[in-house]
Design an enzyme around this catalytic site. Structure first.
Site, short mmCIF file in Angstrom:
data_model
loop_
_atom_site.label_atom_id
_atom_site.label_comp_id
_atom_site.label_asym_id
_atom_site.label_seq_id
_atom_site.Cartn_x
_atom_site.Cartn_y
_atom_site.Cartn_z
N ASP A 1 19.11 -53.48 -37.27
CA ASP A 1 20.17 -54.38 -37.73
C ASP A 1 21.53 -53.68 -37.82
O ASP A 1 22.54 -54.32 -38.10
CB ASP A 1 19.81 -54.96 -39.10
CG ASP A 1 18.66 -55.94 -39.01
OD1 ASP A 1 18.44 -56.51 -37.92
OD2 ASP A 1 17.96 -56.14 -40.03
N SER B 1 14.92 -58.01 -46.90
CA SER B 1 13.51 -58.04 -46.48
C SER B 1 12.59 -58.09 -47.71
O SER B 1 11.62 -58.86 -47.76
CB SER B 1 13.18 -56.80 -45.66
OG SER B 1 13.89 -56.82 -44.45
N ARG C 1 16.16 -69.38 -31.49
CA ARG C 1 15.41 -68.10 -31.45
C ARG C 1 13.94 -68.32 -31.11
O ARG C 1 13.36 -69.36 -31.43
CB ARG C 1 15.58 -67.37 -32.79
CG ARG C 1 17.04 -67.02 -33.03
CD ARG C 1 17.25 -66.31 -34.34
NE ARG C 1 16.64 -65.00 -34.36
CZ ARG C 1 16.62 -64.22 -35.43
NH1 ARG C 1 17.17 -64.63 -36.56
NH2 ARG C 1 16.05 -63.03 -35.37
#
Ligand code: S3P
Length: 447
Positions: A326, A29, A128
């Site tokens: 996650d 990230s 997605r």
């Protein structure tokens, strides 16, 4: 098919004990955000510890396509930014590969510049949902033309005269929050994003670090984040911390593999990311935080994980979901080796990750002899206890790095080997996974 080539089947088998130090790669990230914010600053941002996984490399290429200079010299990545509003129009389609974070943040970053860009990805990313990002971007005046259902490939027409926005994010998603904040950078006035549940706050912290005026107020509505538009972002020197989501794999492997004792140094324990580690402790795992300290304003520790024969199933609080979103795939593997049921509610978002992660894990766990029940936003795993997980099957990774790594970890402690049909996607986030696990004593082979 692998993300970038032919499938790479991998098999893991009874291993151990796993012993030693596991130096996991940089945070995914923070790596994406370092490149994107570096490209939007005026001058040269220097980044060390960048995750050199395919997802991040695709973002680096994209930043070059929008006009930033990005190069690696020695161990340092140099990003020569073009300033807020300085993006040029890419000459070609932007391919974000497997990365939802990459595509959604970059769409936000270009959405308030008068340029047009077309985005695509691999078979996973092109399935997605993108409307969660293009809906709020439309409020700035941005237009999006994608496939039906708001899927990639998609062309984004940036707003020439953007308006500032006030937006309440309807799903717990740091990608959506970040896309709106990045778009708000080039809108005049104040952009306000409200999130009911706290999600990872790297964008807020890093925007402040780059010199933007941004504040977060915790109110009854949730977290109200206010950003002043049109700042001049100042280039930074960034040391990317190691990724807690990657640390999860050697930590969980050590916990389920007999005799193991693994140290995973320098892991950020930002409360918006660290939910798995507290969950493992509640399950009775022998997991300790050593050498607790602060680095760059974030709590950091060395994690020590040891084999834990007496794990118990628990109720994972729904409020914790965003801080470990996650990590549910590998948690479900640990839960298989516990005594009793682990219930994981409030996890609808798992269904729209790189794969439908509840479906992918439930299918593979059942094939390996573990009982799993699921609903739209919850699932339960009936633990079989240490030594009682059969394994002995080939499972599909569905172009999802975390599914592939989770089942390979399972194979270290199951009675028979676990084979994944394609370990190629592991390279998107943890390219050294096989070698690192190998140095600890784990056995992973390619067909
Ligand atoms: C990320 C946010 C999360 C997470 C992803 C990285 C980010 O996705 O699952 O791996 O860097 O902002 P969502 O925003 O879809 O929850």
């Amino acid at each position: 098919m692998s993300a970038h080539g032919a499938p790479i089947p991998m098999t893991s088998r009874a291993s151990g004990p796993l012993v030693g130090e596991a130096h996991v790669p940089g945070d995914k990230s923070i790596s994406h955000r370092s490149l994107i914010l570096g490209a939007m600053a005026v001058g040269e941002t220097k980044v060390t510890g960048l995750l050199e996984g395919q997802d991040v490399l695709d973002t680096a290429k994209a930043m070059q396509a929008f006009g930033a200079q990005v190069e690696k010299i020695g161990d340092t990545w140099h990003v020569h930014g073009v300033g807020v509003g300085g993006f040029g129009e890419p000459e070609n389609v932007i391919d974000c590969g497997n990365s939802g974070t990459g595509v959604r943040l970059i769409m936000g970053a270009m959405a308030t510049s008068p340029i047009v860009a077309t985005f695509t990805g691999d078979a996973s990313l092109n399935k997605r949902p993108m409307a969660r990002v293009t809906d709020p971007l439309a409020l700035f005046g941005t237009r999006a033309y994608g496939r039906s259902g708001g899927r990639l490939p998609m062309t984004i027409v940036g707003a020439a005269e953007p308006l500032p926005v006030r937006y309440e994010v309807p799903v717990p998603s740091a990608q959506v929050k970040s896309a709106v904040l990045l778009a708000g950078l080039n809108a005049p006035g104040e952009t306000v994003v409200i999130e009911r549940e706290a999600t990872r706050d790297h964008s807020e912290r890093m925007l402040a670090g780059f010199g933007a005026t941004i504040s977060t107020e915790v109110t009854e509505e949730g977290r109200v984040i206010t950003l002043q538009g049109r700042p001049e972002l100042k280039p930074q020197t960034i040391v990317v911390p190691r990724d807690p989501s990657s640390a999860a794999f050697p930590v969980c492997a050590a916990i389920i593999t007999e005799g193991s004792d693994v140290l995973v140094p320098n892991i950020g324990l930002n409360p918006t990311r660290a939910g798995l580690f507290f969950t493992l402790q509640e399950m009775g795992a022998d997991l300790t935080f050593e050498n607790m300290r602060e680095e760059g304003g974030e709590p950091v520790a060395d994690l020590r994980a040891r084999f834990s024969p007496d794990l118990k199933g628990i109720e994972v609080p729904a409020e914790r979901a965003a801080s470990m979103i996650d990590e549910y795939p590998v948690l479900s593997v640990v839960a298989s080796f516990a005594q009793g049921r682990t219930h994981m509610p409030g996890v609808k978002e798992l269904r729209v990750k790189e794969s439908d992660r509840i479906d992918a894990m439930a299918t593979g766990l059942r094939a390996a002899g573990v009982h799993v029940e699921e609903g739209e936003d919850w699932w339960t795993v009936e633990g079989r206890g240490h030594g009682n997980v059969a394994g002995g099957v080939t499972v599909e990774s569905h172009l999802d790095h975390r599914i592939a790594m989770s089942f390979l970890v399972m194979g270290f402690a199951s009675s028979r080997p676990m084979r994944v049909d394609d370990g190629g996607p592991i390279a998107t986030s943890f390219p050294i996974f096989e070698t690192l696990m190998g140095t600890l004593g784990a056995e992973i082979t390619r067909d």
